[in-house]
Design a protein around this motif. Structure first.
Motif, mmCIF file in Angstrom:
data_model
loop_
_atom_site.group_PDB
_atom_site.id
_atom_site.type_symbol
_atom_site.label_atom_id
_atom_site.label_comp_id
_atom_site.label_asym_id
_atom_site.label_seq_id
_atom_site.Cartn_x
_atom_site.Cartn_y
_atom_site.Cartn_z
ATOM 1 N N ILE A 71 0.840 -1.205 0.000
ATOM 2 C CA ILE A 71 0.000 0.000 0.000
ATOM 3 C C ILE A 71 0.877 1.257 0.000
ATOM 4 O O ILE A 71 0.622 2.220 -0.739
ATOM 5 C CB ILE A 71 -0.948 -0.001 1.214
ATOM 6 C CG1 ILE A 71 -1.948 -1.163 1.108
ATOM 7 C CG2 ILE A 71 -1.709 1.324 1.312
ATOM 8 C CD1 ILE A 71 -2.751 -1.396 2.367
ATOM 9 N N ALA A 121 -11.595 3.373 1.432
ATOM 10 C CA ALA A 121 -10.559 2.342 1.438
ATOM 11 C C ALA A 121 -10.142 1.835 2.810
ATOM 12 O O ALA A 121 -9.854 0.658 2.962
ATOM 13 C CB ALA A 121 -9.323 2.871 0.709
ATOM 14 N N TYR A 123 -7.572 0.922 5.698
ATOM 15 C CA TYR A 123 -6.189 0.420 5.622
ATOM 16 C C TYR A 123 -5.133 1.498 5.890
ATOM 17 O O TYR A 123 -3.985 1.355 5.469
ATOM 18 C CB TYR A 123 -5.890 -0.182 4.239
ATOM 19 C CG TYR A 123 -6.453 -1.556 3.998
ATOM 20 C CD1 TYR A 123 -5.765 -2.701 4.393
ATOM 21 C CD2 TYR A 123 -7.671 -1.711 3.354
ATOM 22 C CE1 TYR A 123 -6.277 -3.967 4.145
ATOM 23 C CE2 TYR A 123 -8.196 -2.979 3.110
ATOM 24 C CZ TYR A 123 -7.489 -4.102 3.502
ATOM 25 O OH TYR A 123 -8.006 -5.337 3.261
ATOM 26 N N THR A 125 -5.081 4.214 4.431
ATOM 27 C CA THR A 125 -4.863 4.861 3.132
ATOM 28 C C THR A 125 -4.944 6.379 3.194
ATOM 29 O O THR A 125 -4.190 7.061 2.481
ATOM 30 C CB THR A 125 -5.871 4.321 2.096
ATOM 31 O OG1 THR A 125 -5.846 2.894 2.139
ATOM 32 C CG2 THR A 125 -5.538 4.790 0.699
ATOM 33 N N ALA A 160 -13.534 2.104 4.920
ATOM 34 C CA ALA A 160 -13.596 0.930 4.029
ATOM 35 C C ALA A 160 -15.028 0.439 3.878
ATOM 36 O O ALA A 160 -15.330 -0.739 4.004
ATOM 37 C CB ALA A 160 -12.694 -0.178 4.555
ATOM 38 N N LEU A 337 -11.661 2.896 -5.848
ATOM 39 C CA LEU A 337 -11.764 2.345 -4.498
ATOM 40 C C LEU A 337 -13.226 2.119 -4.107
ATOM 41 O O LEU A 337 -13.582 1.079 -3.543
ATOM 42 C CB LEU A 337 -11.088 3.277 -3.493
ATOM 43 C CG LEU A 337 -9.556 3.290 -3.503
ATOM 44 C CD1 LEU A 337 -9.028 4.383 -2.596
ATOM 45 C CD2 LEU A 337 -8.997 1.939 -3.087
ATOM 46 N N SER A 340 -14.589 -0.803 -6.215
ATOM 47 C CA SER A 340 -14.040 -2.101 -5.807
ATOM 48 C C SER A 340 -14.629 -2.598 -4.500
ATOM 49 O O SER A 340 -14.581 -3.794 -4.209
ATOM 50 C CB SER A 340 -12.518 -2.012 -5.681
ATOM 51 O OG SER A 340 -12.138 -1.153 -4.622
ATOM 52 N N ARG A 341 -15.202 -1.685 -3.714
ATOM 53 C CA ARG A 341 -15.792 -2.070 -2.422
ATOM 54 C C ARG A 341 -17.314 -2.194 -2.477
ATOM 55 O O ARG A 341 -17.917 -2.748 -1.558
ATOM 56 C CB ARG A 341 -15.422 -1.046 -1.347
ATOM 57 C CG ARG A 341 -14.124 -1.358 -0.598
ATOM 58 C CD ARG A 341 -12.907 -1.200 -1.448
ATOM 59 N NE ARG A 341 -11.696 -1.564 -0.711
ATOM 60 C CZ ARG A 341 -10.545 -1.865 -1.288
ATOM 61 N NH1 ARG A 341 -10.439 -1.850 -2.606
ATOM 62 N NH2 ARG A 341 -9.491 -2.174 -0.567
ATOM 63 N N PRO A 375 -5.668 -1.485 -1.557
ATOM 64 C CA PRO A 375 -5.600 -0.163 -2.194
ATOM 65 C C PRO A 375 -4.320 0.051 -2.996
ATOM 66 O O PRO A 375 -4.309 0.803 -3.965
ATOM 67 C CB PRO A 375 -5.675 0.801 -1.007
ATOM 68 C CG PRO A 375 -6.386 0.040 0.061
ATOM 69 C CD PRO A 375 -5.964 -1.388 -0.111
#
Length: 602
Positions: A71, A121, A123, A125, A160, A337, A340-341, A375
């Motif tokens: 990441i 995201a 994490y 990020t 996230a 992001l 994708s989630r 990510p």
């Protein structure tokens, strides 16, 4: 062993980190190997954890560390790409056109844009994105990381796309007989109860979090302003409070109406649409001054990261890229992001290429990694797209890759020790022969749960005030609000019942756990290491943790007192106590020329 002895053993790994990292100011690359050895030795020889479990946990930690490094690499690569293309110069001019005031820039980039990235995201990020961006527009590296860490609080519980609640709290409570039996006769099913917890998390965060932008600017001017004064930051209190409410009000409404997936994501988007135009018009800002850092020649050496020392490349600086095209990489990051989630077919496709290590060393620990879902993969994809969109040449783009790789490797030295230490700590299992008749119920428990047990006994009826601190402890140890909630949600529910709270009041205690776990992200070691690495600031982790302890302490105390007020219905008493603490603290900042005492700063 007695509970006291077990508790003292359990706290040794945490004290080791604090002693070497924060007090002695060792870099994480030196402190974390020591902490790893101490934790492994305690687990094996004192706690009685099987050697294969320690080995399996350490392996799991190495894989997780590699994910974090991935990441970091992606975030730095994206930044280096827009630097090499010349887009960062356009972005810098764009923020100057909104406001040349560094306080306003910190609020917009760290608090609002960072919250949006957190919602998408998680994490860690946001810090990996916001900190390099702040450095690129002229912030000292340490200042950039500090403000990026402080905002790792309010948005985190719904980061996230709601993972800390949907996975963390839900995993901790779902199908638990204690919870299900307590819900009988209340008229609520489990799904409604989880929504009830979510609403309380949103409410507590909204009230406490609206002051976080004020802490951002106050700490920024205190530690990095020419006059080293809190008051310079507090002079923009109107704008800071405006930005705080612009985010937390829609955040709360969305949390109550839609659940845990979108409060941070949509709340930040709404706030950006409100705050940026207001900033351009100069609303709620002081008319007589603009805050800026001193010339670089007057910066302290500790403030510099590698990115601060890098000169602008002539080729990039000479190119002219439009504002829309310059921001397109970050827009693509946010869009990908979110997609994708939230888009199930895409989510499934990205998670499908999974690396699975089952029952590592016979430990019962299974390690799974989905590199395409991280990510970092999105950052790399957008970087490659930017190469074509910005019509870069191969030489400058190759330089971006080389510099990013060096940065990721420098971060990896600390992370490759820090994360395995954390995983061993979490996977300790107290041997039956290590307990006596009074503590036999603790057999099989890990060190964090025994620490929490001790805190609950000491706190007694004041447990709601202590509950956020336990959540923060979990995040500090595990590096994640999600894991803290998984580990402690059921414990918090049980502790609330033990002091006579009903099921709804217990739900508020679980909400306090989630809020505290979010605040703990400010000082989580691997978040600090990773965010520092993105700006090339290596070995200053202890100094950063010291600077964010005050905002985190405010968050935990404010949440605890509010929780106590809500649970006991004594709003007049507890809310007055909370208000007195906040007002006294702000008054202290306003009147202190040097803010913190010398001892606290050092």
């Amino acid at each position: 062993m007695s509970l006291l002895a077990l508790s003292l053993i359990s706290i040794v790994p945490i004290l080791t980190i604090m002693f070497f990292l924060v007090i002695l100011n060792w870099p994480a690359s030196r402190a974390m190997p020591v902490a790893l050895v101490v934790t492994a030795a305690l687990a094996l020889f004192v706690w009685g954890t099987d050697g294969n479990v320690v080995a399996g946990a350490a392996f799991n930690g190495v894989i997780t560390a590699l994910e974090v490094i991935f990441i970091v690499f992606g975030a730095v690569l994206l930044l280096n790409t827009v630097k090499e293309s010349g887009a960062i110069n356009t972005i810098r001019r764009g923020f100057t056109s909104i406001s040349p005031d560094r306080r306003i820039q910190a609020i917009i980039i760290a608090w609002l844009f960072g919250a949006f990235i957190e919602g998408a995201a998680g994490y860690g990020t946001p810090a990996a994105v916001a900190a390099p961006l702040l450095v690129a527009i002229g912030f000292p590296a340490m200042a950039a990381v500090m403000v990026a860490l402080i905002i790792q609080s309010t948005p985190v519980s719904f980061g996230a796309v709601g993972t800390p609640i949907q996975i963390g709290v839900n995993t901790g409570l779902t199908d638990q007989p204690l919870v299900l039996s307590s819900l009988q006769g209340t008229g609520m099913n489990y799904a409604e109860y989880l929504m009830y917890i979510t609403s309380n998390v949103a409410m507590i965060h909204a009230i406490v979090g609206m002051l976080i932008p004020l802490f951002v600017v106050a700490t920024l001017t205190r530690f990095f302003g020419p006059n080293k004064s809190f008051r310079e930051g507090l002079k923009v209190w109107k704008f800071a409070l405006f930005a705080g409410i612009s985010f937390t009000l829609p955040y709360y409404i969305i949390g109550v109406l839609l659940g845990p997936e979108f409060p941070s994501l949509l709340g930040a988007l709404v706030a950006l649409l409100i705050v940026v135009p207001a900033a351009k018009k100069g609303l709620f800002m002081p008319k007589d001054e603009v805050f800026d850092f001193a010339p670089r020649s007057h910066w302290e050496e500790d403030w510099f990261g590698k990115l601060n020392h890098e000169p602008e490349r002539e080729e990039g600086s000479q190119r002219s890229i439009s504002m829309g095209m310059s921001w397109l990489p970050y827009i693509l990051v946010a869009g990908l992001l979110v997609a994708s989630r939230t888009v199930e077919p895409l989510t499934a496709a990205l998670k499908a290429p999974a690396l699975v290590f089952e029952n590592t060393f016979g430990s019962g620990i299974t390690t799974t990694s989905t590199p395409l879902f991280l990510p970092g993969f999105v950052f790399i994809v957008v970087s490659v797209l930017t190469f074509f969109l910005h019509k870069m040449n191969t030489k400058t783009y190759t330089a971006a890759w080389k510099n990013s790789f060096k940065t990721a490797v420098s971060a990896g030295v600390a992370l490759i020790f820090a994360v395995p230490m954390i995983k061993i700590f979490l996977n300790t299992s107290l041997a039956a022969d290590k307990v006596n008749a009074a503590t036999e119920y603790l057999a099989g428990q890990n060190m964090p749960l025994i620490l929490a047990e001790s805190v609950s006994i000491v706190a007694g009826d004041f447990w709601p005030i202590a509950a956020p601190a336990v959540g923060a402890l979990g995040a500090f140890i595990a590096g994640s609000n999600t894991f803290s909630n998984m580990m402690f949600s059921l414990f918090q529910f049980g502790a609330a019942g033990n002091i006579g709270l009903d099921v709804q009041q217990s739900g508020i205690v679980v909400a306090l756990q989630a809020v505290g776990g979010a605040a703990g992200n400010m000082i989580c070691v691997h978040n600090v290491v990773a965010a520092s690495a993105t700006v090339g600031l290596i070995g200053k982790e202890g100094a950063l943790i010291r600077r964010v302890l005050l905002p985190m302490t405010y968050y935990l105390l404010a949440a605890g007192f509010l929780g106590m007020a809500i649970i006991h219905g004594t709003i007049n008493v507890w809310l007055i106590i909370y208000a007195v603490i906040v007002i006294a603290y702000l008054a202290r900042l306003m009147t202190a020329k040097n803010g913190l005492t010398t001892a606290a700063v050092r």
